[in-house]
Design a protein around this motif. Structure first.
Motif, PDB file in Angstrom:
ATOM      1  N   VAL A  92      16.546  77.668  46.039  1.00 14.47           N
ATOM      2  CA  VAL A  92      17.745  76.826  46.074  1.00 14.47           C
ATOM      3  C   VAL A  92      18.723  77.389  45.045  1.00 14.47           C
ATOM      4  N   GLY A 146      17.314  70.663  41.637  1.00 19.45           N
ATOM      5  CA  GLY A 146      17.008  69.410  40.944  1.00 19.45           C
ATOM      6  C   GLY A 146      17.419  68.163  41.679  1.00 19.45           C
ATOM      7  N   GLY A 172      14.770  71.534  47.554  1.00 19.20           N
ATOM      8  CA  GLY A 172      13.590  72.387  47.708  1.00 19.20           C
ATOM      9  C   GLY A 172      12.477  71.666  48.448  1.00 19.20           C
ATOM     10  N   GLU A 173      12.268  70.421  48.100  1.00 20.08           N
ATOM     11  CA  GLU A 173      11.236  69.644  48.793  1.00 20.08           C
ATOM     12  C   GLU A 173      11.577  69.505  50.270  1.00 20.08           C
TER      13      GLU A 173
HETATM   14  C1  LIG Z   1      11.652  75.649  43.180  1.00 16.42           C
HETATM   15  C2  LIG Z   1      12.894  75.150  43.901  1.00 16.42           C
HETATM   16  C3  LIG Z   1      12.960  75.722  45.301  1.00 16.42           C
HETATM   17  C4  LIG Z   1      12.774  73.609  44.004  1.00 16.42           C
HETATM   18  O1  LIG Z   1      13.925  73.087  44.626  1.00 16.42           O
HETATM   19  P1  LIG Z   1      14.763  71.908  43.940  1.00 16.42           P
HETATM   20  O2  LIG Z   1      15.680  71.378  44.949  1.00 16.42           O
HETATM   21  O3  LIG Z   1      15.321  72.405  42.664  1.00 16.42           O
HETATM   22  O4  LIG Z   1      13.606  70.888  43.543  1.00 16.42           O
HETATM   23  P2  LIG Z   1      12.915  69.641  44.276  1.00 16.42           P
HETATM   24  O5  LIG Z   1      13.220  69.562  45.697  1.00 16.42           O
HETATM   25  O6  LIG Z   1      11.474  69.693  43.877  1.00 16.42           O
HETATM   26  O7  LIG Z   1      13.591  68.477  43.513  1.00 16.42           O
HETATM   27  C5  LIG Z   1      13.434  68.507  42.114  1.00 16.42           C
HETATM   28  C6  LIG Z   1      13.948  67.328  41.392  1.00 16.42           C
HETATM   29  O8  LIG Z   1      14.873  66.583  42.133  1.00 16.42           O
HETATM   30  C7  LIG Z   1      14.564  65.239  42.009  1.00 16.42           C
HETATM   31  N1  LIG Z   1      14.974  64.610  43.260  1.00 16.42           N
HETATM   32  C8  LIG Z   1      14.318  64.594  44.422  1.00 16.42           C
HETATM   33  N2  LIG Z   1      15.048  63.910  45.332  1.00 16.42           N
HETATM   34  C9  LIG Z   1      16.190  63.542  44.723  1.00 16.42           C
HETATM   35  C10 LIG Z   1      17.350  62.836  45.108  1.00 16.42           C
HETATM   36  N3  LIG Z   1      17.496  62.352  46.338  1.00 16.42           N
HETATM   37  N4  LIG Z   1      18.334  62.649  44.215  1.00 16.42           N
HETATM   38  C11 LIG Z   1      18.213  63.121  42.957  1.00 16.42           C
HETATM   39  N5  LIG Z   1      17.137  63.791  42.526  1.00 16.42           N
HETATM   40  C12 LIG Z   1      16.145  63.987  43.401  1.00 16.42           C
HETATM   41  C13 LIG Z   1      13.069  65.173  41.753  1.00 16.42           C
HETATM   42  O9  LIG Z   1      12.720  64.055  40.964  1.00 16.42           O
HETATM   43  C14 LIG Z   1      12.803  66.440  41.026  1.00 16.42           C
HETATM   44  O10 LIG Z   1      12.898  66.307  39.634  1.00 16.42           O
HETATM   45  P3  LIG Z   1      12.021  67.237  38.643  1.00 16.42           P
HETATM   46  O11 LIG Z   1      12.025  68.640  39.147  1.00 16.42           O
HETATM   47  O12 LIG Z   1      12.704  67.105  37.351  1.00 16.42           O
HETATM   48  O13 LIG Z   1      10.635  66.680  38.655  1.00 16.42           O
HETATM   49  C15 LIG Z   1      14.181  75.487  43.102  1.00 16.42           C
HETATM   50  O14 LIG Z   1      14.183  74.816  41.865  1.00 16.42           O
HETATM   51  C16 LIG Z   1      14.353  76.976  42.895  1.00 16.42           C
HETATM   52  O15 LIG Z   1      14.934  77.648  43.733  1.00 16.42           O
HETATM   53  N6  LIG Z   1      13.860  77.481  41.760  1.00 16.42           N
HETATM   54  C17 LIG Z   1      13.994  78.899  41.414  1.00 16.42           C
HETATM   55  C18 LIG Z   1      13.318  79.808  42.397  1.00 16.42           C
HETATM   56  C19 LIG Z   1      11.860  79.518  42.530  1.00 16.42           C
HETATM   57  O16 LIG Z   1      11.154  79.322  41.540  1.00 16.42           O
HETATM   58  N7  LIG Z   1      11.371  79.537  43.773  1.00 16.42           N
HETATM   59  C20 LIG Z   1       9.975  79.384  44.057  1.00 16.42           C
HETATM   60  C21 LIG Z   1       9.317  80.715  43.879  1.00 16.42           C
HETATM   61  S1  LIG Z   1       7.605  80.623  44.216  1.00 16.42           S
END
Ligand SMILES: CC(C)(COP(=O)(O)OP(=O)(O)OC[C@H]1O[C@@H](n2cnc3c(N)ncnc32)[C@H](O)[C@@H]1OP(=O)(O)O)[C@@H](O)C(=O)NCCC(=O)NCCS
Length: 206
Positions: free
Chosen positions: A113, A119, A123-124
């Motif tokens: 993402v 955040g 990603g989920e």
């Molecule tokens: C890993 C990754 C894909 C996760 O995607 P993301 O959108 O950031 O994360 P999530 O879908 O898990 O959501 C994360 C947070 O959003 C919050 N959230 C979920 N739904 C939400 C909503 N509707 N409104 C606000 N916050 C929300 C969650 O509580 C969670 O909080 P936390 O991480 O502090 O526990 C992303 O952070 C990323 O690209 N990271 C770098 C690359 C990477 O590491 N990729 C994986 C390689 S293996």
């Protein structure tokens, strides 16, 4: 847990659409992982090769103005593939009793993402949409080990969705970093809030 703002669309990217938007997708990968820009060029042919594998699927989030905010893809894993053989080598040496994980699995190959969109649950949403369309018994992925750092957002996501350790501290050929291989049976447990519907994103559309 996935309740993305309604202005974002969850889309399925076919092969032609991924090819068309490959630079954009690779830019997300490079910026999300914090890799040097040159990494994108090196990954290009690999992503295109992966997109031709059996069971390949890709999903993304489209934001305002048609901008791609996140991308994930994976495919059916199996013998002969580099990742399969690397993990089989590790399991044979470290955890032979867990080799059955390598049957009938969907390999979650990439999940990223854009940093400014992280955040918020995108990603989920990607992970859920991608695995919901897989007809495999389980899903596997590899991710850099987090020790000695605290668990990253990726780790928190995988644990939250029930991924368990398959292999830890694994060294893939050509990479000095230790990796964890994580997995869980499919389907995933239902989310607390419904995942938004997914629509196809044809080539040329935004
Ligand atoms: C890993 C990754 C894909 C996760 O995607 P993301 O959108 O950031 O994360 P999530 O879908 O898990 O959501 C994360 C947070 O959003 C919050 N959230 C979920 N739904 C939400 C909503 N509707 N409104 C606000 N916050 C929300 C969650 O509580 C969670 O909080 P936390 O991480 O502090 O526990 C992303 O952070 C990323 O690209 N990271 C770098 C690359 C990477 O590491 N990729 C994986 C390689 S293996």
């Amino acid at each position: 847990m996935t309740a993305a703002p309604p202005r974002y669309r969850l889309v399925e990217l076919g092969h032609a659409t991924l090819v068309e938007r490959l630079d954009e997708a690779l830019d997300i990968y490079v910026s999300a992982m914090g890799y040097p820009p040159g990494t994108a060029r090196a990954r290009r042919s690999l992503w295109l090769d992966h997109a031709r594998r059996p069971g390949w699927r890709s999903v993304g989030w489209i934001g305002d103005g048609g901008r791609l905010l996140g991308i994930a893809y994976g495919y059916r894993g199996g013998p002969g593939q580099w990742w399969f053989e690397e993990v089989r080598r590790g399991l044979r040496a470290e955890a032979p009793e867990r080799q059955s994980w390598l049957t009938d699995y969907f390999e979650l190959t990439e999940l990223h993402v854009r940093p400014d969109a992280q955040g918020g649950g995108l990603g989920e949403g990607l992970l859920r949409a991608l695995t919901a369309g897989a007809d495999n018994a389980r899903v596997l992925l590899s991710t850099p080990e987090h020790r000695p750092r605290p668990p990253s957002r990726a780790w928190r996501l995988y644990r939250r969705l029930g991924f368990v350790d398959v292999l830890r501290e694994h060294r893939f050929t050509g990479d000095t970093r230790p990796f964890a291989v994580l997995g869980r049976p499919l389907p995933l447990d239902a989310p607390a809030t419904p995942v938004p519907g997914i629509t196809a994103l044809p080539p040329g559309a935004s």
